[in-house]
Scaffold this motif. Structure first.
Motif, PDB file in Angstrom:
ATOM      1  N   GLY A 184      40.539  51.481  37.949  1.00 40.03           N
ATOM      2  CA  GLY A 184      39.337  52.136  36.936  1.00 40.03           C
ATOM      3  C   GLY A 184      38.779  50.620  36.172  1.00 40.03           C
ATOM      4  N   GLY A 185      38.896  49.627  37.056  1.00 37.41           N
ATOM      5  CA  GLY A 185      38.420  48.525  36.137  1.00 37.41           C
ATOM      6  C   GLY A 185      37.221  47.821  36.881  1.00 37.41           C
ATOM      7  N   GLY A 186      37.197  46.569  36.814  1.00 36.60           N
ATOM      8  CA  GLY A 186      36.059  45.919  37.570  1.00 36.60           C
ATOM      9  C   GLY A 186      36.274  44.430  37.167  1.00 36.60           C
ATOM     10  N   GLY A 187      35.251  43.251  37.893  1.00 39.83           N
ATOM     11  CA  GLY A 187      35.396  42.035  37.527  1.00 39.83           C
ATOM     12  C   GLY A 187      34.958  41.182  38.868  1.00 39.83           C
ATOM     13  N   GLY A 188      34.866  40.135  38.807  1.00 42.04           N
ATOM     14  CA  GLY A 188      34.487  39.392  39.988  1.00 42.04           C
ATOM     15  C   GLY A 188      34.310  37.712  39.793  1.00 42.04           C
ATOM     16  N   GLY A 189      33.931  37.138  40.451  1.00 46.66           N
ATOM     17  CA  GLY A 189      33.736  35.490  40.225  1.00 46.66           C
ATOM     18  C   GLY A 189      33.167  34.880  41.377  1.00 46.66           C
ATOM     19  N   LYS A 190      33.469  33.726  41.556  1.00 44.94           N
ATOM     20  CA  LYS A 190      33.017  33.015  42.686  1.00 44.94           C
ATOM     21  C   LYS A 190      33.769  33.112  44.155  1.00 44.94           C
ATOM     22  CE  LYS A 190      32.572  28.882  39.842  1.00 44.94           C
ATOM     23  NZ  LYS A 190      32.839  27.460  39.470  1.00 44.94           N
ATOM     24  N   PRO A 191      33.283  32.961  45.160  1.00 43.24           N
ATOM     25  CA  PRO A 191      33.675  33.232  46.307  1.00 43.24           C
ATOM     26  C   PRO A 191      35.114  32.887  46.906  1.00 43.24           C
ATOM     27  CG  PRO A 191      31.360  32.409  46.800  1.00 43.24           C
ATOM     28  CD  PRO A 191      31.796  32.276  45.569  1.00 43.24           C
ATOM     29  N   GLY A 192      35.659  31.659  46.191  1.00 44.04           N
ATOM     30  CA  GLY A 192      36.967  31.026  46.300  1.00 44.04           C
ATOM     31  C   GLY A 192      37.815  31.557  45.332  1.00 44.04           C
ATOM     32  N   ALA A 199      38.406  34.418  41.822  1.00 38.69           N
ATOM     33  CA  ALA A 199      37.541  35.431  41.071  1.00 38.69           C
ATOM     34  C   ALA A 199      38.848  36.398  40.203  1.00 38.69           C
ATOM     35  CB  ALA A 199      36.922  36.362  41.677  1.00 38.69           C
ATOM     36  N   GLN A 200      38.394  36.758  39.210  1.00 39.19           N
ATOM     37  CA  GLN A 200      39.562  37.587  38.316  1.00 39.19           C
ATOM     38  C   GLN A 200      38.880  38.747  38.013  1.00 39.19           C
ATOM     39  OE1 GLN A 200      40.130  34.412  35.317  1.00 39.19           O
ATOM     40  NE2 GLN A 200      42.393  34.994  35.690  1.00 39.19           N
ATOM     41  N   ALA A 201      39.716  39.892  37.630  1.00 43.22           N
ATOM     42  CA  ALA A 201      39.317  41.153  37.540  1.00 43.22           C
ATOM     43  C   ALA A 201      40.402  41.654  36.846  1.00 43.22           C
ATOM     44  CB  ALA A 201      38.771  42.045  38.606  1.00 43.22           C
ATOM     45  N   GLY A 202      40.180  42.965  36.088  1.00 41.09           N
ATOM     46  CA  GLY A 202      40.864  43.731  35.287  1.00 41.09           C
ATOM     47  C   GLY A 202      41.034  45.418  35.585  1.00 41.09           C
ATOM     48  N   GLY A 203      42.039  45.935  35.597  1.00 40.75           N
ATOM     49  CA  GLY A 203      42.010  47.615  35.382  1.00 40.75           C
ATOM     50  C   GLY A 203      42.496  47.973  34.368  1.00 40.75           C
ATOM     51  N   LYS A 204      42.507  49.529  34.273  1.00 45.61           N
ATOM     52  CA  LYS A 204      42.966  50.133  33.045  1.00 45.61           C
ATOM     53  C   LYS A 204      44.041  51.323  33.350  1.00 45.61           C
ATOM     54  CE  LYS A 204      38.023  50.232  31.427  1.00 45.61           C
ATOM     55  NZ  LYS A 204      36.754  50.968  30.895  1.00 45.61           N
TER      56      LYS A 204
END
Length: 220
Positions: free
Chosen positions: A183-191, A193-198
């Motif tokens: 239920g979350g999202g995120g992203g970053g560089k190809p090498g 990346a970070q994201a979070g969920g609920k």
């Protein structure tokens, strides 16, 4: 109490003590000043004086030394925060070292893959752990780590070596798809990346999704 321009008393001595307590903008070119006067002003200043005396007693300094004491405490807190961050990073790296042996080989036969939960780490420490593992696993590696936070929150970090990025697997897209399961999202560089969920209850499914994406991308 509201004060407007104009004469509303027969003599200014009727106002007595006057203390401005706040000032703010309410519109373009218009300022709002709030104040107390008379006995209310006296009581307001007495209240402030009591607060200052209580703070001075708690910090064991004279009232006039409060600014320098508070400044020193802020510096101490900042230094402690930096030290804590360093310790957390060291703990993360130590925990990561124990996970390295759990890496498996991708379907392409050469890339090393590690997808795992690493408890008790904040997003920054989780990133340190992922980078440490990526370094340990060699030139063709992908690492995805997850850690549960407060409540139902969960953090994800994906680290992908350049050779694996060239093979078509990007950290940003990977971690975004995995976090979406929770239920979350995120992203970053190809090498990296970070994201979070609920929804941490769906973490097992999220990690399984990560494995599926990696295996589908790094085919034989």
């Amino acid at each position: 109490m509201h004060h407007a321009p104009g004469t509303h008393v027969s003599n200014t001595s009727e106002i007595g003590a006057f203390k401005i307590v706040s000032e703010s903008g309410v519109a373009s070119g218009v300022r709002r000043i709030e104040a107390v006067c008379g006995q209310a002003a006296v009581e307001y200043m007495q209240g402030l004086d009591a607060v200052v005396k209580q703070l001075a007693a708690n910090l064991r300094v004279k009232p006039e030394d409060l600014p320098s004491r508070v400044s020193a405490l802020q510096d101490e807190l900042k230094s402690t925060g930096k030290l804590l961050a360093e310790v957390k990073a060291q703990v993360a790296v130590a925990k990561a070292a124990a996970l390295a042996s759990q890496a498996v080989t991708a379907p392409d036969g050469v890339s090393r893959v590690l997808v795992s939960e690493l408890s008790g780490l904040d997003p920054k420490a989780l990133q340190e752990a992922a980078l440490s593992l990526l370094d340990q696993l060699g030139d063709r590696a992908v690492v995805l780590l997850a850690s549960k936070g407060d409540g139902d929150k969960v953090s994800f970090v994906a680290a992908v070596s350049q050779q694996v990025v060239s093979a078509g697997l990007q950290a940003g897209k990977l971690v975004g798809a995995v976090a979406k399961v929770c239920g979350g999202g995120g992203g970053g560089k190809p090498g990296l990346a970070q994201a979070g969920g609920k929804d941490a209850t769906k973490l097992p499914q999220a990690l399984a999704t990560a494995v599926d994406i990696i295996n589908a991308t790094l085919k034989a």
